[in-house]
Scaffold this active site. Structure first.
Site, PDB file in Angstrom:
ATOM      1  N   LYS A  51       0.834  -1.197   0.000  1.00 13.44           N
ATOM      2  CA  LYS A  51       0.000   0.000   0.000  1.00 13.44           C
ATOM      3  C   LYS A  51       0.868   1.246   0.000  1.00 13.44           C
ATOM      4  O   LYS A  51       1.960   1.226   0.573  1.00 13.44           O
ATOM      5  CB  LYS A  51      -0.853   0.032   1.281  1.00 13.44           C
ATOM      6  CG  LYS A  51      -1.984  -0.956   1.312  1.00 13.44           C
ATOM      7  CD  LYS A  51      -2.793  -0.804   2.589  1.00 13.44           C
ATOM      8  CE  LYS A  51      -3.922  -1.811   2.634  1.00 13.44           C
ATOM      9  NZ  LYS A  51      -4.945  -1.588   1.598  1.00 13.44           N
TER      10      LYS A  51
ATOM     11  N   ARG B 145     -10.572 -11.271   2.071  1.00 11.76           N
ATOM     12  CA  ARG B 145     -11.518 -12.276   1.561  1.00 11.76           C
ATOM     13  C   ARG B 145     -10.950 -13.687   1.665  1.00 11.76           C
ATOM     14  O   ARG B 145     -11.696 -14.651   1.772  1.00 11.76           O
ATOM     15  CB  ARG B 145     -11.921 -11.913   0.123  1.00 11.76           C
ATOM     16  CG  ARG B 145     -10.808 -11.962  -0.866  1.00 11.76           C
ATOM     17  CD  ARG B 145     -11.142 -11.206  -2.155  1.00 11.76           C
ATOM     18  NE  ARG B 145     -11.066  -9.752  -1.979  1.00 11.76           N
ATOM     19  CZ  ARG B 145     -11.334  -8.861  -2.934  1.00 11.76           C
ATOM     20  NH1 ARG B 145     -11.712  -9.273  -4.125  1.00 11.76           N
ATOM     21  NH2 ARG B 145     -11.233  -7.565  -2.699  1.00 11.76           N
TER      22      ARG B 145
HETATM   23  N1  BES Z   1      -8.063  -3.489   4.198  1.00  8.36           N
HETATM   24  C1  BES Z   1      -8.203  -3.099   2.847  1.00  8.36           C
HETATM   25  C2  BES Z   1      -9.466  -2.292   2.575  1.00  8.36           C
HETATM   26  C3  BES Z   1      -9.624  -0.971   3.269  1.00  8.36           C
HETATM   27  C4  BES Z   1      -9.455   0.205   2.583  1.00  8.36           C
HETATM   28  C5  BES Z   1     -10.046  -0.902   4.580  1.00  8.36           C
HETATM   29  C6  BES Z   1      -9.645   1.428   3.213  1.00  8.36           C
HETATM   30  C7  BES Z   1     -10.239   0.310   5.226  1.00  8.36           C
HETATM   31  C8  BES Z   1     -10.048   1.465   4.543  1.00  8.36           C
HETATM   32  C9  BES Z   1      -8.252  -4.344   1.949  1.00  8.36           C
HETATM   33  O1  BES Z   1      -7.560  -5.450   2.401  1.00  8.36           O
HETATM   34  C10 BES Z   1      -7.680  -3.956   0.626  1.00  8.36           C
HETATM   35  O2  BES Z   1      -6.549  -3.586   0.586  1.00  8.36           O
HETATM   36  N2  BES Z   1      -8.477  -4.049  -0.421  1.00  8.36           N
HETATM   37  C11 BES Z   1      -8.047  -3.708  -1.724  1.00  8.36           C
HETATM   38  C12 BES Z   1      -8.668  -4.689  -2.688  1.00  8.36           C
HETATM   39  C13 BES Z   1      -8.148  -4.578  -4.082  1.00  8.36           C
HETATM   40  C14 BES Z   1      -6.707  -5.004  -4.144  1.00  8.36           C
HETATM   41  C15 BES Z   1      -9.001  -5.446  -4.980  1.00  8.36           C
HETATM   42  C16 BES Z   1      -8.507  -2.293  -2.044  1.00  8.36           C
HETATM   43  O3  BES Z   1      -9.625  -1.942  -1.663  1.00  8.36           O
HETATM   44  O4  BES Z   1      -7.764  -1.546  -2.655  1.00  8.36           O
HETATM   45 ZN    ZN Z   2      -5.504  -5.433   1.846  1.00 10.29          ZN
END
Ligand code: BES
Ligand code: ZN
Ligand code: ZN
Length: 475
Positions: free
Chosen positions: A255, A329
Site C-alpha cells: 500500500k 476475503r
Molecule cells: N483493508 C483493505 C481495505 C480498506 C481500505 C479498509 C480502506 C479500510 C479502509 C483491503 O484489504 C484492501 O486492501 N483491499 C483492496 C482490494 C483490491 C486489491 C481489490 C482495495 O480496496 O484496494
Molecule cells: Zn488489503
C-alpha cells in the site's frame, strides 16, 4: 460518569422544544435576543455566582423528534456541561407521544456516554471529563421502564467502547495473540466460551487460504471462536464472522504510505463482533450467537505469499492470488466455511473492512451489503434501522460472479477495477454453503477520518448495535 434516576443535581436541565408555546420567562428573554431558540443540543447555561441554576436544553421541533435526535441532543448537552465544569446535573426526562420513556432513556443514556469517549490512553496529560453524574427526573410510574432504558443504553455503550478501544489500539500492541487474549479477558467473565486455535491447529484444520495470508508475518495467526449460548434448547444459531487483520501492509502489493497509515483498523470487523457479543452476553439475550475471527497480519517477508500463487482453502476451492492486498476475503473464506461446516448456523453475518471501493462508493456513513437471501437481508436492515446505523444493499448478478473466475484456478481474489465492493462480497458467497448470509463491508464506517454527530473520529463502534438488535430480534 454515571446516569441514574433521581431528583438531584446542582443544576437543573429543562428540555425545550422549539415549536412549543412556552411560559418560561427566561426562554422568552433569550429568544428575543437570539441567545437560545431550542435547536437540537443547544444549551443555555448561566454559571455566574448568583445565576439561575436552570439550564435550558434544546431538542429541536417536537414534531421532528426521533431517537437519534435525542442521542445527539444528549451528547451535545453533556459536552457543554463538562466544558462549563459542571459535575452534577438533574434532567427532566423529555416525554413525547412518538417515543416511549424506555427508548427515550436509552437514547439519552447513549448520547451522554458518547460525550465521554476519547482515545487518550497514550496522551501523557489527559484532559478530564468533569461531568460526573446525571440524574434523570422521571414520574414514578415510569421508573422501571426508564431504568431498563438506562441499563440497555449503558451495556450497548460498553460494547461500543470496547470495539473502539480494540480498533484504535496500535498494531504494535494488538496482534493476533493479544487480540485473542483480549477476547478471552472480556468475554469469558460473561459466560462466553472462547476457543483459540494456534498456527499448528489451524494447519490441522486445513485453513490454507487464511494461512497463506498469515505466513509472511513474524506474529503467528490465531483463530478465535466465541460461543455465547443464551438459549441452549434452541436450534437457532447466529454466526458473526469478523475480518481480523490486525495490520494490513498490502503484502507485496504494498500500500502507499497514506493508505497504510491506518491499517491497524483492518480488524474492525473482529472488534465489532467482539463488542456485539459483549453486549449480547451482558444483556443475557436468550439467543445463541457464535463469533469467528481469523486473526492475522498481512506483512512482507521472505515467507510471504506472492502474486501468481495458487492457494488452497478449507473448502477445497483453489484460488489464484492476483493481488496480495485482497487478503481479507481469503481469511474470511476459510472462517466462513469453518462456521458453516462445523456449526451449521441458521444465518451468518460477516463484517469486514474489505474494500477501498466501498469507501469510494458510500463514504464513511453507510456500510455496503451483499447477500444471498433477501429475507435475512431485510432482517439485518430492520436491525440497522433500530440502531440508527446505516447500511446500503448492493446489487448482485451472475455477470459480477464471472469477474472473479480464474483461468488457472477455481477463483481469483480480485475482479476488475469497477464494482470492487460487489466482487469482494461475491467472492465470499460460495464459502457460506447456501446458509442465509449478509456481508457488510465496513471499510468506511468502522474507522473514520472525522467525527460526525455523536461518533468520534477513528474507531466508531458502528454496527455493534445492529448486531445486538439483530440478535434481540431473533429471541
Ligand atoms: N483493508 C483493505 C481495505 C480498506 C481500505 C479498509 C480502506 C479500510 C479502509 C483491503 O484489504 C484492501 O486492501 N483491499 C483492496 C482490494 C483490491 C486489491 C481489490 C482495495 O480496496 O484496494
Ligand atoms: Zn488489503
Ligand atoms: Zn485488508
Amino acid at each position: 460518569m454515571k446516569v441514574r434516576i433521581g431528583n438531584k443535581g446542582e443544576y437543573r436541565v429543562v428540555p425545550f422544544f422549539s415549536d412549543e408555546d412556552h411560559t418560561n420567562a427566561l426562554f422568552d428573554h433569550l429568544k428575543e435576543r437570539d441567545l437560545f431558540s431550542g435547536k437540537v443540543g443547544e444549551a443555555f447555561i448561566d454559571v455566574t455566582p448568583n445565576g439561575s441554576r436552570e439550564i435550558l436544553w434544546g431538542l429541536g421541533e417536537k414534531a421532528e423528534i426521533k431517537e437519534d435526535v435525542l442521542r445527539l441532543a444528549a451528547y451535545r448537552l453533556a459536552k457543554e456541561l463538562a466544558r462549563c465544569k459542571i459535575t452534577e446535573a438533574g434532567i427532566t426526562l423529555p416525554l413525547t407521544d412518538q417515543i416511549d420513556p424506555e427508548t427515550t432513556a436509552r437514547a439519552l443514556t447513549e448520547g451522554f456516554y458518547q460525550a465521554t469517549y476519547r482515545f487518550d490512553k497514550f496522551i501523557t496529560e489527559r484532559e478530564k471529563f468533569l461531568l460526573k453524574r446525571i440524574f434523570l427526573k422521571v414520574p414514578e410510574e415510569e421508573e422501571a421502564a426508564v431504568q431498563r432504558g438506562i441499563d440497555e443504553g449503558s451495556l450497548l455503550i460498553r460494547g461500543i467502547f470496547l470495539t473502539r478501544e480494540l480498533i484504535n489500539e496500535p498494531a504494535m500492541y494488538l496482534y493476533p495473540k493479544t487480540l485473542a487474549k483480549r477476547a478471552c479477558e472480556v468475554l469469558e467473565p460473561l459466560g462466553v466460551t472462547v476457543k483459540v486455535f494456534k498456527k499448528k491447529e489451524i494447519e490441522e484444520i486445513g485453513m490454507k487460504a487464511y494461512l497463506a495470508v498469515a505466513q509472511g508475518s513474524a506474529r503467528p495467526p490465531r483463530f478465535i471462536v466465541m460461543e455465547y449460548m443464551g438459549n441452549p434448547d434452541s436450534e437457532d444459531k447466529l454466526a458473526l464472522v469478523g475480518k481480523g487483520l490486525t495490520y494490513d501492509s498490502g503484502g507485496y502489493c504494498i500500500k502507499p504510505p497514506k493508505g497504510m497509515a491506518t491499517m491497524h483498523c483492518d480488524m474492525g470487523g473482529a472488534a465489532t463482533v467482539i463488542g456485539a457479543i459483549h453486549a449480547i452476553a451482558e444483556a443475557k439475550l436468550p439467543v445463541n450467537v457464535i463469533g469467528f475471527v481469523a486473526a492475522a497480519e498481512n506483512m512482507i517477508s521472505g515467507n510471504s505469499y506472492k502474486t501468481g500463487d495458487i492457494i488452497g482453502s478449507l473448502k477445497g476451492t483453489t484460488i489464484e492470488v492476483d493481488n496480495t492486498d485482497a487478503e481479507g476475503r481469503l481469511t474470511l473464506a476459510d472462517a466462513l466455511y469453518y462456521a458453516a461446516d462445523n456449526y451449521h448456523p441458521t444465518a451468518i453475518v460477516d463484517l469486514a473492512t474489505l474494500t477501498g471501493a466501498c469507501v469510494v462508493a458510500l463514504g464513511e456513513l453507510y456500510a455496503g451489503a451483499v447477500t444471498n437471501n433477501q429475507d435475512f437481508m431485510d432482517e439485518v436492515l430492520t436491525a440497522s434501522k433500530n440502531a440508527c446505523e446505516y447500511i446500503w444493499q448492493m446489487p448482485v448478478c451472475d455477470g459480477y460472479r464471472e469477474l472473479i473466475k480464474s483461468k488457472v484456478a477455481d477463483l481469483k481474489n480480485i475482479g476488475i477495477r469497477g464494482a470492487g465492493m460487489i466482487t469482494a462480497g461475491l467472492f465470499l458467497e460460495p464459502f457460506v454453503e447456501d446458509i442465509p448470509w449478509v456481508h457488510l463491508d465496513i471499510a468506511g464506517t468502522a474507522f473514520t477520518s472525522a467525527a460526525t454527530g455523536y461518533l468520534p473520529e477513528g474507531g466508531t463502534g458502528n454496527h455493534v448495535k445492529t448486531l445486538y438488535y439483530l440478535a434481540k430480534g431473533r429471541q
